[in-house]
Design a protein around this motif. Structure first.
Motif, PDB file in Angstrom:
ATOM      1  N   LEU A 110       0.826  -1.203   0.000  1.00 41.87           N
ATOM      2  CA  LEU A 110       0.000   0.000   0.000  1.00 41.87           C
ATOM      3  C   LEU A 110       0.863   1.257   0.000  1.00 41.87           C
ATOM      4  O   LEU A 110       0.619   2.196  -0.775  1.00 41.87           O
ATOM      5  CB  LEU A 110      -0.923  -0.015   1.216  1.00 41.87           C
ATOM      6  N   PHE A 111       1.906   1.291   0.839  1.00 41.05           N
ATOM      7  CA  PHE A 111       2.754   2.477   0.895  1.00 41.05           C
ATOM      8  C   PHE A 111       3.598   2.622  -0.363  1.00 41.05           C
ATOM      9  O   PHE A 111       3.845   3.746  -0.817  1.00 41.05           O
ATOM     10  CB  PHE A 111       3.613   2.464   2.160  1.00 41.05           C
ATOM     11  N   ARG A 112       4.047   1.515  -0.930  1.00 40.79           N
ATOM     12  CA  ARG A 112       4.808   1.637  -2.175  1.00 40.79           C
ATOM     13  C   ARG A 112       3.928   2.216  -3.280  1.00 40.79           C
ATOM     14  O   ARG A 112       4.326   3.145  -4.001  1.00 40.79           O
ATOM     15  CB  ARG A 112       5.360   0.280  -2.591  1.00 40.79           C
ATOM     16  N   ALA A 113       2.729   1.677  -3.425  1.00 39.94           N
ATOM     17  CA  ALA A 113       1.828   2.168  -4.468  1.00 39.94           C
ATOM     18  C   ALA A 113       1.505   3.641  -4.249  1.00 39.94           C
ATOM     19  O   ALA A 113       1.497   4.440  -5.199  1.00 39.94           O
ATOM     20  CB  ALA A 113       0.552   1.336  -4.486  1.00 39.94           C
ATOM     21  N   TRP A 114       1.258   4.019  -3.005  1.00 43.33           N
ATOM     22  CA  TRP A 114       0.904   5.405  -2.711  1.00 43.33           C
ATOM     23  C   TRP A 114       2.084   6.330  -2.986  1.00 43.33           C
ATOM     24  O   TRP A 114       1.915   7.421  -3.545  1.00 43.33           O
ATOM     25  CB  TRP A 114       0.457   5.521  -1.259  1.00 43.33           C
ATOM     26  N   ALA A 115       3.292   5.895  -2.618  1.00 43.38           N
ATOM     27  CA  ALA A 115       4.474   6.724  -2.888  1.00 43.38           C
ATOM     28  C   ALA A 115       4.687   6.905  -4.382  1.00 43.38           C
ATOM     29  O   ALA A 115       5.028   8.009  -4.849  1.00 43.38           O
ATOM     30  CB  ALA A 115       5.706   6.076  -2.245  1.00 43.38           C
ATOM     31  N   LEU A 116       4.503   5.839  -5.165  1.00 44.98           N
ATOM     32  CA  LEU A 116       4.656   5.948  -6.618  1.00 44.98           C
ATOM     33  C   LEU A 116       3.595   6.881  -7.203  1.00 44.98           C
ATOM     34  O   LEU A 116       3.883   7.676  -8.109  1.00 44.98           O
ATOM     35  CB  LEU A 116       4.558   4.565  -7.255  1.00 44.98           C
ATOM     36  N   ARG A 163       6.535  13.041 -11.874  1.00 47.06           N
ATOM     37  CA  ARG A 163       7.299  11.883 -12.345  1.00 47.06           C
ATOM     38  C   ARG A 163       6.325  10.813 -12.855  1.00 47.06           C
ATOM     39  O   ARG A 163       6.111   9.768 -12.266  1.00 47.06           O
ATOM     40  CB  ARG A 163       8.194  11.366 -11.228  1.00 47.06           C
ATOM     41  N   GLU A 164       5.709  11.140 -13.994  1.00 47.56           N
ATOM     42  CA  GLU A 164       4.609  10.340 -14.516  1.00 47.56           C
ATOM     43  C   GLU A 164       5.003   8.904 -14.866  1.00 47.56           C
ATOM     44  O   GLU A 164       4.147   8.029 -14.938  1.00 47.56           O
ATOM     45  CB  GLU A 164       4.017  11.020 -15.747  1.00 47.56           C
ATOM     46  N   ALA A 165       6.273   8.643 -15.063  1.00 47.50           N
ATOM     47  CA  ALA A 165       6.691   7.284 -15.415  1.00 47.50           C
ATOM     48  C   ALA A 165       6.356   6.286 -14.312  1.00 47.50           C
ATOM     49  O   ALA A 165       6.281   5.078 -14.573  1.00 47.50           O
ATOM     50  CB  ALA A 165       8.192   7.258 -15.696  1.00 47.50           C
ATOM     51  N   TYR A 166       6.149   6.774 -13.090  1.00 50.84           N
ATOM     52  CA  TYR A 166       5.853   5.869 -11.984  1.00 50.84           C
ATOM     53  C   TYR A 166       4.357   5.556 -11.841  1.00 50.84           C
ATOM     54  O   TYR A 166       3.980   4.666 -11.078  1.00 50.84           O
ATOM     55  CB  TYR A 166       6.371   6.454 -10.670  1.00 50.84           C
ATOM     56  N   ARG A 167       3.502   6.279 -12.564  1.00 51.11           N
ATOM     57  CA  ARG A 167       2.070   6.084 -12.379  1.00 51.11           C
ATOM     58  C   ARG A 167       1.603   4.676 -12.773  1.00 51.11           C
ATOM     59  O   ARG A 167       0.819   4.061 -12.023  1.00 51.11           O
ATOM     60  CB  ARG A 167       1.281   7.132 -13.159  1.00 51.11           C
ATOM     61  N   PRO A 168       2.014   4.110 -13.925  1.00 46.12           N
ATOM     62  CA  PRO A 168       1.491   2.785 -14.289  1.00 46.12           C
ATOM     63  C   PRO A 168       1.745   1.721 -13.235  1.00 46.12           C
ATOM     64  O   PRO A 168       0.876   0.890 -12.960  1.00 46.12           O
ATOM     65  CB  PRO A 168       2.219   2.474 -15.604  1.00 46.12           C
ATOM     66  N   GLU A 169       2.931   1.740 -12.626  1.00 50.70           N
ATOM     67  CA  GLU A 169       3.223   0.735 -11.596  1.00 50.70           C
ATOM     68  C   GLU A 169       2.364   0.965 -10.362  1.00 50.70           C
ATOM     69  O   GLU A 169       1.897   0.011  -9.735  1.00 50.70           O
ATOM     70  CB  GLU A 169       4.701   0.756 -11.232  1.00 50.70           C
ATOM     71  N   ALA A 170       2.134   2.221  -9.986  1.00 45.88           N
ATOM     72  CA  ALA A 170       1.261   2.516  -8.847  1.00 45.88           C
ATOM     73  C   ALA A 170      -0.122   1.939  -9.067  1.00 45.88           C
ATOM     74  O   ALA A 170      -0.710   1.306  -8.171  1.00 45.88           O
ATOM     75  CB  ALA A 170       1.183   4.029  -8.626  1.00 45.88           C
ATOM     76  N   LEU A 171      -0.658   2.124 -10.264  1.00 45.77           N
ATOM     77  CA  LEU A 171      -2.012   1.646 -10.554  1.00 45.77           C
ATOM     78  C   LEU A 171      -2.048   0.126 -10.647  1.00 45.77           C
ATOM     79  O   LEU A 171      -3.036  -0.504 -10.254  1.00 45.77           O
ATOM     80  CB  LEU A 171      -2.516   2.280 -11.849  1.00 45.77           C
ATOM     81  N   ILE A 185      -0.147  -1.963  -8.912  1.00 48.58           N
ATOM     82  CA  ILE A 185      -0.148  -2.460  -7.533  1.00 48.58           C
ATOM     83  C   ILE A 185      -1.520  -2.278  -6.914  1.00 48.58           C
ATOM     84  O   ILE A 185      -2.041  -3.171  -6.227  1.00 48.58           O
ATOM     85  CB  ILE A 185       0.924  -1.733  -6.705  1.00 48.58           C
ATOM     86  N   ALA A 186      -2.135  -1.115  -7.122  1.00 52.91           N
ATOM     87  CA  ALA A 186      -3.460  -0.859  -6.561  1.00 52.91           C
ATOM     88  C   ALA A 186      -4.467  -1.898  -7.039  1.00 52.91           C
ATOM     89  O   ALA A 186      -5.295  -2.392  -6.253  1.00 52.91           O
ATOM     90  CB  ALA A 186      -3.922   0.547  -6.935  1.00 52.91           C
ATOM     91  N   ARG A 187      -4.400  -2.228  -8.304  1.00 55.31           N
ATOM     92  CA  ARG A 187      -5.337  -3.231  -8.824  1.00 55.31           C
ATOM     93  C   ARG A 187      -5.135  -4.589  -8.157  1.00 55.31           C
ATOM     94  O   ARG A 187      -6.105  -5.293  -7.855  1.00 55.31           O
ATOM     95  CB  ARG A 187      -5.189  -3.339 -10.344  1.00 55.31           C
ATOM     96  N   ASP A 188      -3.877  -4.957  -7.907  1.00 52.57           N
ATOM     97  CA  ASP A 188      -3.638  -6.261  -7.291  1.00 52.57           C
ATOM     98  C   ASP A 188      -3.950  -6.252  -5.797  1.00 52.57           C
ATOM     99  O   ASP A 188      -4.346  -7.285  -5.242  1.00 52.57           O
ATOM    100  CB  ASP A 188      -2.204  -6.719  -7.558  1.00 52.57           C
ATOM    101  N   ILE A 189      -3.792  -5.116  -5.123  1.00 56.40           N
ATOM    102  CA  ILE A 189      -4.275  -5.033  -3.742  1.00 56.40           C
ATOM    103  C   ILE A 189      -5.777  -5.264  -3.714  1.00 56.40           C
ATOM    104  O   ILE A 189      -6.296  -6.027  -2.888  1.00 56.40           O
ATOM    105  CB  ILE A 189      -3.915  -3.669  -3.121  1.00 56.40           C
ATOM    106  N   ALA A 190      -6.493  -4.615  -4.626  1.00 58.74           N
ATOM    107  CA  ALA A 190      -7.944  -4.783  -4.674  1.00 58.74           C
ATOM    108  C   ALA A 190      -8.339  -6.219  -5.011  1.00 58.74           C
ATOM    109  O   ALA A 190      -9.291  -6.767  -4.452  1.00 58.74           O
ATOM    110  CB  ALA A 190      -8.552  -3.817  -5.688  1.00 58.74           C
ATOM    111  N   ALA A 191      -7.595  -6.843  -5.912  1.00 58.86           N
ATOM    112  CA  ALA A 191      -7.954  -8.183  -6.368  1.00 58.86           C
ATOM    113  C   ALA A 191      -7.561  -9.271  -5.383  1.00 58.86           C
ATOM    114  O   ALA A 191      -8.263 -10.294  -5.254  1.00 58.86           O
ATOM    115  CB  ALA A 191      -7.305  -8.461  -7.730  1.00 58.86           C
TER     116      ALA A 191
END
Length: 346
Positions: A114-120, A129-137, A139-145
């Motif tokens: 959760l903290f890694r995704a939020w930091a990204l 630093r938009e290059a980090y957005r896809p990885e954040a999303l 991770i968020a999807r897999d936390i939800a899933a």
């Protein structure tokens, strides 16, 4: 993971000073933290756990680097994390890496993810630093899933499991209340279009309100069809994990939440018998103080939590004021960020 511990007048014993918290992050405190715990490779070391690295530490470090505007450290931390912990087939991290083995334990820890995704996400949204957005999303999807499971009392609601794909028949769900960082869940849910994360944050705050009403803020609990019960085999009181419950609520703008109020009540009852400048770090469910500390990081956390909703921003004790281990040093820096971002303060 590491297992972590009326009387308004009593609060004065914490030596709270209410003043203006600096608008900017304390860069010198961050530099001290980096020198102590961040290797050149980007690996965060937990000195009291034989120098291991864990997903919690990497997630916290990313958040701290972003909050202090340290792009170089952020990149190093994320590079090491991707190489050594992001080794699963999903987007979640292995929770622990041991230097003597050079390998990772593949189980996950939801707070680290959760903290890694939020930091990204913060790096993309707030630091350009938009290059980090896809990885954040991702991770968020897999936390939800993988980390949301039905509440046995209300199957349409989801609880935040402490790791991915928990086993069992669903009649009892293990929960670590300190993993509920509702601000992070809501911001990731909004950014990724995942209403389940937002709803889990709302439901988690209801769960925290229920246990807070009982002045019971445990490291771990189990949710069953009969309600919240102690988790077998775990400490049932407020320990090193549960210290973070009220911190995250304040950071999420919920200083008035019942669980934050409960933390203040627990503190007020504990303080009269403590050594000078000490705060509680482990309190049993029936209020017996089993451990205390005068580390600045723990004091800073309690100073923040002890300030009632609507109080002036607390002037926290500088986390760098003397050497301390990884965990209190980290909590002290997080408390500083929460003081700036959390509110509402008067």
């Amino acid at each position: 993971m590491m297992t972590r511990r009326s009387a308004c007048a009593s609060l004065g014993a914490v030596a709270l000073a209410h003043g203006a918290w600096p608008a900017r992050a304390d860069v010198s405190a961050w530099q001290t933290w980096k020198a102590a715990f961040l290797a050149a490779s980007g690996r965060v070391t937990d000195d009291l756990q034989n120098g291991i690295s864990h997903s919690e530490g990497q997630g916290y470090a990313l958040l701290l680097a972003q909050a202090h505007g340290d792009h170089e450290a952020f990149d190093r931390i994320e590079t090491w994390t991707r190489t050594h912990l992001a080794v699963r087939s999903d987007a979640l991290m292995a929770w622990r890496w041991r230097p003597e083995a050079g390998t990772a334990d593949p189980q996950t820890a939801t707070d680290g993810d959760l903290f890694r995704a939020w930091a990204l996400l913060r790096a993309a949204r707030d630091s350009g630093r938009e290059a980090y957005r896809p990885e954040a999303l991702r991770i968020a999807r897999d936390i939800a899933a993988l980390c949301l499971v039905p509440d046995p009392r209300a199957p349409s609601e989801r609880l935040l499991a402490p790791f991915a794909n928990p086993e069992g028949d669903g009649s009892a769900v293990l929960v670590n209340p300190s993993y509920y960082m509702s601000r992070a869940l809501r911001e990731l849910g909004e950014a990724a279009g995942l209403p389940d994360l937002i709803r889990a944050a709302d439901h988690g705050e209801r769960l925290l309100s229920e246990i807070g009403h009982m002045d019971w803020l445990p490291d771990w609990l189990a949710v069953t069809t009969d309600g919240e019960v102690p988790a077998r085999g775990y400490f049932g009181g407020l320990g090193y994990d549960a210290l973070r419950i009220a911190l995250y609520l304040v950071w999420s703008g919920r200083a008035d939440h019942e669980a934050a109020e409960a933390a203040r009540r627990i503190l007020a009852r504990a303080l009269p018998g403590l050594p000078q400048n000490h705060v509680p770090t482990r309190v049993t469910r029936d209020g017996i103080v089993e451990d205390t500390s005068d580390y600045p990081g723990y004091r800073a956390l309690w100073q923040l939590v002890a300030a009632p909703a609507g109080a002036p921003r607390p002037d926290l004790e500088p986390p760098r004021s003397r050497p301390q281990p990884y965990y209190p040093a980290t909590l002290g820096l997080l408390a500083g960020i929460a003081a700036r971002e959390g509110g509402p303060f008067g």
